[in-house]
Design a protein around this motif. Structure first.
Motif, PDB file in Angstrom:
ATOM      1  N   ARG A   7       0.823  -1.208   0.000  1.00  0.00           N
ATOM      2  CA  ARG A   7       0.000   0.000   0.000  1.00  0.00           C
ATOM      3  C   ARG A   7       0.855   1.255   0.000  1.00  0.00           C
ATOM      4  O   ARG A   7       0.346   2.343  -0.197  1.00  0.00           O
ATOM      5  CB  ARG A   7      -0.937   0.012   1.211  1.00  0.00           C
ATOM      6  CG  ARG A   7      -2.017  -1.050   1.133  1.00  0.00           C
ATOM      7  CD  ARG A   7      -2.833  -1.088   2.376  1.00  0.00           C
ATOM      8  NE  ARG A   7      -3.463   0.195   2.630  1.00  0.00           N
ATOM      9  CZ  ARG A   7      -4.119   0.472   3.755  1.00  0.00           C
ATOM     10  NH1 ARG A   7      -4.207  -0.420   4.716  1.00  0.00           N
ATOM     11  NH2 ARG A   7      -4.676   1.658   3.925  1.00  0.00           N
ATOM     12  N   HIS A   8       2.143   1.131   0.287  1.00  0.00           N
ATOM     13  CA  HIS A   8       3.012   2.307   0.277  1.00  0.00           C
ATOM     14  C   HIS A   8       3.694   2.493  -1.067  1.00  0.00           C
ATOM     15  O   HIS A   8       3.884   3.603  -1.536  1.00  0.00           O
ATOM     16  CB  HIS A   8       4.077   2.176   1.375  1.00  0.00           C
ATOM     17  CG  HIS A   8       3.471   2.091   2.733  1.00  0.00           C
ATOM     18  ND1 HIS A   8       4.191   1.694   3.833  1.00  0.00           N
ATOM     19  CD2 HIS A   8       2.211   2.341   3.170  1.00  0.00           C
ATOM     20  CE1 HIS A   8       3.407   1.704   4.897  1.00  0.00           C
ATOM     21  NE2 HIS A   8       2.202   2.090   4.515  1.00  0.00           N
ATOM     22  N   SER A  67      -4.534   8.814  -2.943  1.00  0.00           N
ATOM     23  CA  SER A  67      -5.496   7.836  -2.431  1.00  0.00           C
ATOM     24  C   SER A  67      -4.944   6.427  -2.585  1.00  0.00           C
ATOM     25  O   SER A  67      -3.764   6.227  -2.855  1.00  0.00           O
ATOM     26  CB  SER A  67      -6.826   7.972  -3.178  1.00  0.00           C
ATOM     27  OG  SER A  67      -6.745   7.367  -4.459  1.00  0.00           O
ATOM     28  N   ARG A  68      -5.837   5.438  -2.459  1.00  0.00           N
ATOM     29  CA  ARG A  68      -5.454   4.045  -2.663  1.00  0.00           C
ATOM     30  C   ARG A  68      -5.980   3.499  -3.988  1.00  0.00           C
ATOM     31  O   ARG A  68      -5.891   2.295  -4.235  1.00  0.00           O
ATOM     32  CB  ARG A  68      -6.006   3.172  -1.520  1.00  0.00           C
ATOM     33  CG  ARG A  68      -5.386   3.428  -0.172  1.00  0.00           C
ATOM     34  CD  ARG A  68      -5.780   2.357   0.843  1.00  0.00           C
ATOM     35  NE  ARG A  68      -7.173   2.422   1.252  1.00  0.00           N
ATOM     36  CZ  ARG A  68      -7.633   3.190   2.244  1.00  0.00           C
ATOM     37  NH1 ARG A  68      -6.794   3.974   2.911  1.00  0.00           N
ATOM     38  NH2 ARG A  68      -8.897   3.165   2.568  1.00  0.00           N
ATOM     39  N   TRP A  69      -6.530   4.376  -4.837  1.00  0.00           N
ATOM     40  CA  TRP A  69      -7.251   3.891  -6.011  1.00  0.00           C
ATOM     41  C   TRP A  69      -6.815   4.604  -7.285  1.00  0.00           C
ATOM     42  O   TRP A  69      -6.347   5.744  -7.250  1.00  0.00           O
ATOM     43  CB  TRP A  69      -8.751   4.083  -5.803  1.00  0.00           C
ATOM     44  CG  TRP A  69      -9.243   3.348  -4.603  1.00  0.00           C
ATOM     45  CD1 TRP A  69      -9.591   2.024  -4.528  1.00  0.00           C
ATOM     46  CD2 TRP A  69      -9.400   3.866  -3.272  1.00  0.00           C
ATOM     47  NE1 TRP A  69      -9.964   1.689  -3.254  1.00  0.00           N
ATOM     48  CE2 TRP A  69      -9.856   2.798  -2.454  1.00  0.00           C
ATOM     49  CE3 TRP A  69      -9.195   5.127  -2.692  1.00  0.00           C
ATOM     50  CZ2 TRP A  69     -10.123   2.955  -1.095  1.00  0.00           C
ATOM     51  CZ3 TRP A  69      -9.454   5.285  -1.340  1.00  0.00           C
ATOM     52  CH2 TRP A  69      -9.914   4.208  -0.556  1.00  0.00           C
ATOM     53  N   PHE A 123       1.256   4.927  -3.741  1.00  0.00           N
ATOM     54  CA  PHE A 123      -0.060   5.249  -3.230  1.00  0.00           C
ATOM     55  C   PHE A 123       0.035   5.932  -1.856  1.00  0.00           C
ATOM     56  O   PHE A 123       1.035   5.828  -1.153  1.00  0.00           O
ATOM     57  CB  PHE A 123      -0.912   3.984  -3.087  1.00  0.00           C
ATOM     58  CG  PHE A 123      -1.446   3.444  -4.383  1.00  0.00           C
ATOM     59  CD1 PHE A 123      -0.938   2.283  -4.929  1.00  0.00           C
ATOM     60  CD2 PHE A 123      -2.462   4.095  -5.052  1.00  0.00           C
ATOM     61  CE1 PHE A 123      -1.435   1.766  -6.123  1.00  0.00           C
ATOM     62  CE2 PHE A 123      -2.974   3.589  -6.228  1.00  0.00           C
ATOM     63  CZ  PHE A 123      -2.460   2.433  -6.778  1.00  0.00           C
ATOM     64  N   GLU A 124      -1.036   6.610  -1.478  1.00  0.00           N
ATOM     65  CA  GLU A 124      -1.243   7.159  -0.138  1.00  0.00           C
ATOM     66  C   GLU A 124      -0.191   8.199   0.258  1.00  0.00           C
ATOM     67  O   GLU A 124       0.059   8.415   1.436  1.00  0.00           O
ATOM     68  CB  GLU A 124      -1.290   6.035   0.898  1.00  0.00           C
ATOM     69  CG  GLU A 124      -2.425   5.054   0.659  1.00  0.00           C
ATOM     70  CD  GLU A 124      -2.535   3.993   1.730  1.00  0.00           C
ATOM     71  OE1 GLU A 124      -1.500   3.670   2.367  1.00  0.00           O
ATOM     72  OE2 GLU A 124      -3.639   3.477   1.937  1.00  0.00           O
ATOM     73  N   PRO A 146      -2.385   8.137   4.483  1.00  0.00           N
ATOM     74  CA  PRO A 146      -3.411   7.217   3.997  1.00  0.00           C
ATOM     75  C   PRO A 146      -4.816   7.723   4.321  1.00  0.00           C
ATOM     76  O   PRO A 146      -5.070   8.208   5.423  1.00  0.00           O
ATOM     77  CB  PRO A 146      -3.103   5.912   4.745  1.00  0.00           C
ATOM     78  CG  PRO A 146      -2.296   6.316   5.925  1.00  0.00           C
ATOM     79  CD  PRO A 146      -1.521   7.527   5.521  1.00  0.00           C
TER      80      PRO A 146
END
Length: 554
Positions: A7-8, A67-69, A123-124, A146
């Motif tokens: 996620r990073h 974001s994450r998307w 991301f994030e 995040p």
């Protein structure tokens, strides 16, 4: 090398040649430094197009997404993307949009494109600072921030100075223009006056609708203060400039029957928040009535609503799934301001849903629907059904050597450095909900897909100059989303296909500038245009005879 949390830092393809060029450290307090030819800030649909185009040209590319998307509104709620005139859309955007995906499929398609071209995404992380040498951006500093569990940006970062990215060319593909602003280039937001660019549609407008609802806490007593959700503003003289912004919101995916994700009330729900609507229902005021204009001087009625299956769009009426005017501080706001506005939009929907379900004043038809409605599963499951992208229709706008205006939309210009076409009519939404003469007024937002010329059915060209800053301000930045345009022009430009087209053009130009070690303003427009045409981009408008497209959904 420490292990990178998915996620990073997400590398969408194993064995990426580009990844081997990066110096990476873990998210456990050590710094991460990334180098690439091109850095795309914002993985909106425009950002995906920019990144892929640059990679196809042989540039190493890294994408940064707060974001994450992936995809922004394309995959974040729009789903059925409005093209305007189909003949104006070309390039990679045309091939993707022709498939008419749902939101999840758009996100998957974008991920597949990045994987195909070995493009990593951070991301994030969001931009905190820009380091320049003269007019050149050398590096950007990112904070790790995040979003919360419902996709809302957070006020404060979790880790400051978590990543740094160096690139030869940067492309700001965010809806907000945050990299552009921090780079120190000129920008604006709000509405210009009619005199600024000689635009007859510009500036403050008359009220869109007036509702016979007393706006004061103690009816008839202005000293008692305004009801919640009203803004303390006064209408400016017609045609004058202001800093108001058309309404934002979310594009909800709701269902009435079958499996549904619940819409819970906010923890701090207060029924007094919705006194405005309670009074409207009690006094049988038609708060669901509004109007819009598709031809100058000719209004048509439009109905309001809170919940709708399918498009989940807003409505030009008091009864709408947003509080018009609540986003006024968003375009130039800091991260804390943005987080507050974003969360308030979520709370408005959840609180209004609970109000409609439970308050004795609510008519049966609205209550029955509110009791049935829920979020559609399978679209935004990671955020419990809440869309993860706020529909930022317009925020900051670049001020460059060429400003697109109403005159472009009206077919009065023919720039020779076109890098794409736009074709949507003037399309705006209300700006405020405020008290006026003892009643509640919805302010502005008349125009809906209002076309200004017939020969080309409203198709006009966007010049390369409109996505490049002035050369004495920054020489290695491209801005394909927050383009140089007046407010009136941006109400037309602001469609996802246009931003995808401009993103692809910006990606090609960025790779050319990086390869040639030249300023983005010095990229030779004829060479750029030749490359774009080879990609299927449409940069020349022609007299066309195709029938008009369906009405606006955006």
């Amino acid at each position: 090398m420490n292990k990178i949390n998915r996620r990073h830092f997400l590398v969408l393809s194993g064995g990426s040649l580009l990844a081997s060029q990066f110096t990476l450290f873990g998210a456990d307090g050590e710094k991460t430094f990334v180098q690439a030819d091109v850095c795309v800030y914002g993985a909106t649909a425009s950002g995906i197009m920019a990144a892929v185009a640059a990679a196809r040209e042989g540039a190493s590319v890294v994408v940064v997404e707060p974001s994450r998307w992936l995809g922004g509104m394309t995959g974040g709620g729009l789903m059925h993307i409005d093209w305007g005139r189909e003949q104006a859309v070309g390039g990679t955007a045309r091939g993707i949009l022709k498939r008419d995906y749902n939101d999840a499929q758009y996100r998957q398609a974008f991920a597949a494109l990045l994987k195909e071209h070995s493009i990593p995404v951070i991301f994030e992380h969001r931009v905190a600072a820009v380091q320049r040498e003269g007019t050149t951006i050398k590096q950007i500093t990112l904070d790790f921030a995040p979003p919360d569990k419902l996709g809302c940006p957070v006020a404060a970062a979790k880790t400051r100075d978590a990543r740094r990215v160096s690139a030869k060319v940067f492309i700001d593909c965010t809806y907000e223009g945050d990299l552009m602003a921090r780079a120190g280039v000129a920008y604006t937001f709000g509405r210009e006056s009619r005199d600024t660019y000689g635009e007859s549609l510009a500036g403050a407008q008359p009220n869109l609708a007036v509702y016979d609802i007393d706006p004061y806490v103690k009816p008839g007593d202005p000293s008692s203060g305004l009801l919640p959700l009203l803004q303390d503003i006064q209408m400016q003289p017609e045609g004058s400039a202001d800093k108001l912004t058309m309404g934002y919101g979310f594009r909800w995916k709701m269902v009435e029957d079958g499996e549904r994700l619940p819409i819970h009330p906010p923890a701090d729900y207060n029924p007094r928040t919705f006194e405005l609507y309670r009074r409207g229902f009690k006094h049988k005021v038609k708060i669901d009535l509004g109007r819009r204009m598709r031809k100058l001087g000719e209004f048509e009625g439009c109905g309001g609503r809170i919940h709708s299956v399918g498009a989940g769009n807003l409505a030009r009426a008091l009864l709408a799934p947003t509080n018009y005017g609540s986003n006024a501080g968003y375009p130039d706001g800091d991260y804390a301001t943005r987080a507050r506005i974003w969360k308030a939009e979520q709370h408005f929907m959840s609180g209004m849903t609970h109000f409609l379900r439970t308050d004795p004043s609510v008519p049966a038809k609205w209550k029955d629907l509110a009791l049935k409605i829920g979020f559609q599963p399978g679209i935004f499951d990671e955020t419990d059904g809440w869309p993860h992208q706020l529909y930022v229709r317009e925020a900051r706008r670049l001020k460059s050597a060429y400003v697109i205006t109403q005159h472009d939309l009206a077919g009065e210009t023919n720039p020779d450095d076109s890098v794409g076409l736009a074709s949507y009519g003037v399309d705006e939404w209300p700006y405020a909900t405020y008290p006026s003469d003892g009643k509640v007024t919805l302010y502005g937002g008349f125009y809906s897909m209002l076309y200004l010329e017939e020969t080309h059915q409203g198709i006009y060209q966007i010049p390369y100059r409109a996505i490049t800053p002035k050369p004495d301000e920054c020489d290695n930045l491209l801005v394909p989303v927050c383009v140089s345009a007046s407010h009136i022009a941006m109400t037309s430009i602001r469609m996802e296909p246009v931003w995808m087209i401009l993103g692809e053009s910006a990606g090609v130009a960025a790779a050319m500038a990086a390869r040639g070690k030249t300023a983005v303003q010095k990229v030779e427009s004829r060479r750029l245009q030749k490359k774009l045409v080879a990609l299927g981009q449409r940069i020349e408008r022609r007299v066309v005879t195709e029938p008009l497209q369906p009405p606006s959904r955006q």
